[in-house]
Design a protein around this motif. Sequence first.
Motif, PDB file in Angstrom:
ATOM      1  N   GLU A 104       0.826  -1.207   0.000  1.00 32.74           N
ATOM      2  CA  GLU A 104       0.000   0.000   0.000  1.00 32.74           C
ATOM      3  C   GLU A 104       0.858   1.253   0.000  1.00 32.74           C
ATOM      4  O   GLU A 104       0.519   2.256  -0.646  1.00 32.74           O
ATOM      5  N   CYS A 147       3.770   1.583  -1.438  1.00 33.41           N
ATOM      6  CA  CYS A 147       4.239   1.763  -2.814  1.00 33.41           C
ATOM      7  C   CYS A 147       3.133   2.308  -3.707  1.00 33.41           C
ATOM      8  O   CYS A 147       3.383   3.152  -4.589  1.00 33.41           O
ATOM      9  N   GLU A 148       1.905   1.847  -3.496  1.00 36.34           N
ATOM     10  CA  GLU A 148       0.798   2.341  -4.318  1.00 36.34           C
ATOM     11  C   GLU A 148       0.496   3.805  -4.021  1.00 36.34           C
ATOM     12  O   GLU A 148       0.187   4.580  -4.935  1.00 36.34           O
ATOM     13  N   ALA A 174       3.040   5.820  -5.780  1.00 31.68           N
ATOM     14  CA  ALA A 174       2.778   5.880  -7.223  1.00 31.68           C
ATOM     15  C   ALA A 174       1.627   6.826  -7.540  1.00 31.68           C
ATOM     16  O   ALA A 174       1.661   7.554  -8.539  1.00 31.68           O
ATOM     17  N   ARG A 175       0.600   6.842  -6.700  1.00 31.75           N
ATOM     18  CA  ARG A 175      -0.564   7.694  -6.958  1.00 31.75           C
ATOM     19  C   ARG A 175      -0.256   9.178  -6.775  1.00 31.75           C
ATOM     20  O   ARG A 175      -0.944  10.027  -7.340  1.00 31.75           O
ATOM     21  N   PRO A 197       8.348   3.492  -7.607  1.00 33.42           N
ATOM     22  CA  PRO A 197       7.056   3.261  -8.269  1.00 33.42           C
ATOM     23  C   PRO A 197       7.016   3.933  -9.631  1.00 33.42           C
ATOM     24  O   PRO A 197       7.449   5.085  -9.790  1.00 33.42           O
ATOM     25  N   LEU A 240       1.554   4.990 -14.205  1.00 33.03           N
ATOM     26  CA  LEU A 240       0.712   3.970 -14.822  1.00 33.03           C
ATOM     27  C   LEU A 240       0.969   3.848 -16.318  1.00 33.03           C
ATOM     28  O   LEU A 240       1.039   2.737 -16.856  1.00 33.03           O
ATOM     29  N   LYS A 288      -2.998  -7.071 -12.780  1.00 35.07           N
ATOM     30  CA  LYS A 288      -2.860  -6.237 -11.594  1.00 35.07           C
ATOM     31  C   LYS A 288      -2.834  -4.753 -11.950  1.00 35.07           C
ATOM     32  O   LYS A 288      -3.397  -3.919 -11.216  1.00 35.07           O
ATOM     33  N   ARG A 296      -3.244  -1.690  -9.329  1.00 38.93           N
ATOM     34  CA  ARG A 296      -2.038  -1.871  -8.535  1.00 38.93           C
ATOM     35  C   ARG A 296      -0.866  -1.126  -9.175  1.00 38.93           C
ATOM     36  O   ARG A 296      -0.942  -0.670 -10.314  1.00 38.93           O
ATOM     37  N   ALA A 297       0.246  -1.004  -8.440  1.00 31.91           N
ATOM     38  CA  ALA A 297       1.408  -0.252  -8.907  1.00 31.91           C
ATOM     39  C   ALA A 297       2.519  -1.193  -9.348  1.00 31.91           C
ATOM     40  O   ALA A 297       2.678  -2.288  -8.805  1.00 31.91           O
TER      41      ALA A 297
END
Length: 506
Positions: A169, A171-172, A175-176, A387, A390, A435, A440-441
């Motif tokens: 989480e 890492c995600e 990334a976000r 990360p 996308l 994923k 997901r990242a």
Amino acid sequence: MSATRYGDYAKDVSGWFLGMTGAQLAPVSVAGVPALIAFNAQAWAALLLCLLVWTLLVAALLVPISGRSAGRWVADLWLFSLGRALGWTVFGSRAAAGTAEDLSEADLPGVLAGVRTHDGPPFGQTFTRPVIVQNCAARTWAAVARIAHPGIGLAEPGERDRMGAGLAELCEIAARTELVDVVALQVRTVPDDGAERAAWERSHARRDAPAVASQVNALLGATLTPAAVRSEAFVTVVVGERRIARAAKESGGGIDGRARVLHGVMAEIEGALRGAVGCTAVSWLDSAGLAAAVRTGFAPGDRGQLIAADLTSGGVDGRAPATGVPMGAAGPTQALAEVRHYVHDAWASVTDTILLPDSGAVLGALAPVLVPATPGERRSVTVFLAPLPLDRATRLVGREDMSATTGNELRARMGFRQRARQRRDTERIGTADEKLAAGRALVRPAVAACVTVPATWPIAEHGRRLDAAVRAAGFVPLRLDLAQDSGFAAAAIPLGIGLPDRRGRR
């Protein structure tokens, strides 16, 4: 795959045609043209000579030797020899030479030479001023936090799964934000200098204590303290200038504007660390704290003096002692980069990168690497998590899918049976695509491990012990020959430097 097992990874750079990148495919194809011309002219002697030259070129470009191709080894050796001839592998600090004009300005060797530190605006409810680390060479901005974590050694399976999911989480979230380049997690096991114990004994000693009890306590301290170790952990958040420039302009521009944007990222990362990851304390370092962390990275033996000065900062007889170390004196006074190790002041270090095994890695598998082999040895492990955005992750997975499909079709037409590893790679690419579609990242990981001992000790032997510890943990060690100074900065200094950029995307 459970949250505590990590195995969905591939090569950092995957070729789009039979595993070859464009930079490799072009010279291989061009070098094969003379052989085709000789074959068309039926000049068999020339054909054999061209095939021999082509084979040597392919081997030099494609066959890895200790992680690098033969051509890359030749280029790196030439650059290292050039740097040694020009004196670039030797460092002497300005403070030791007496030429330092501002001790608040960082003076660090090698890849750390471009680091500058700035006191940022107040942050959080306590209005502390975390230091903002600027890397002028890599064009990045970073913040460093000291964390405390209970560990996973005695955690229940459910709690361990929760911590593993919390790391994913984290890492995600990084990334976000679309700002974070790298999140670096560093753990250092340093020899216990006994500074805290000595301070506690001074404040709790009783004059009427039995002589036998005092003697036993002194004997225990003299026997156990040299064999004891103390762990410290850091988290470094690195943000690229290209990503932060527009948001910083909206926040006022300059260093303060970038610090305000970085504060928002720090708050999100801190929330994830205190939440599912399970950290009990997260404190962002100010200038004094970062200088002490850098100094103890270069000289582990200086920790006792710094801690003792902090514990007695109240003063003796009304006189307060000087505590801490300025950033200008945080680095080594002298440093020398050798081929297979790095010498800094009275210490020597060996750094390995850690290659992930094909079978996957279990959460906590790197713990044996942090265990010192002998008293007085310092171990450091840094995990870099980068990360990917996308759109870039989608392109990477699509290129891997095309390469795998092309290779499978060519092998099928030539009559070769698909191997187990090839089937697993194809399945892994499909899983990664699913994923990504689920939100997901995709993360680019790297791990560096370092051992530091006094310079008078046999550093080659301790380097071999580090390699053995990495293999015992189930990983593959890869010595960073010709780049030990950069490897040490990545593995032991919490400034977020170590994961190379890809095509200037920062």
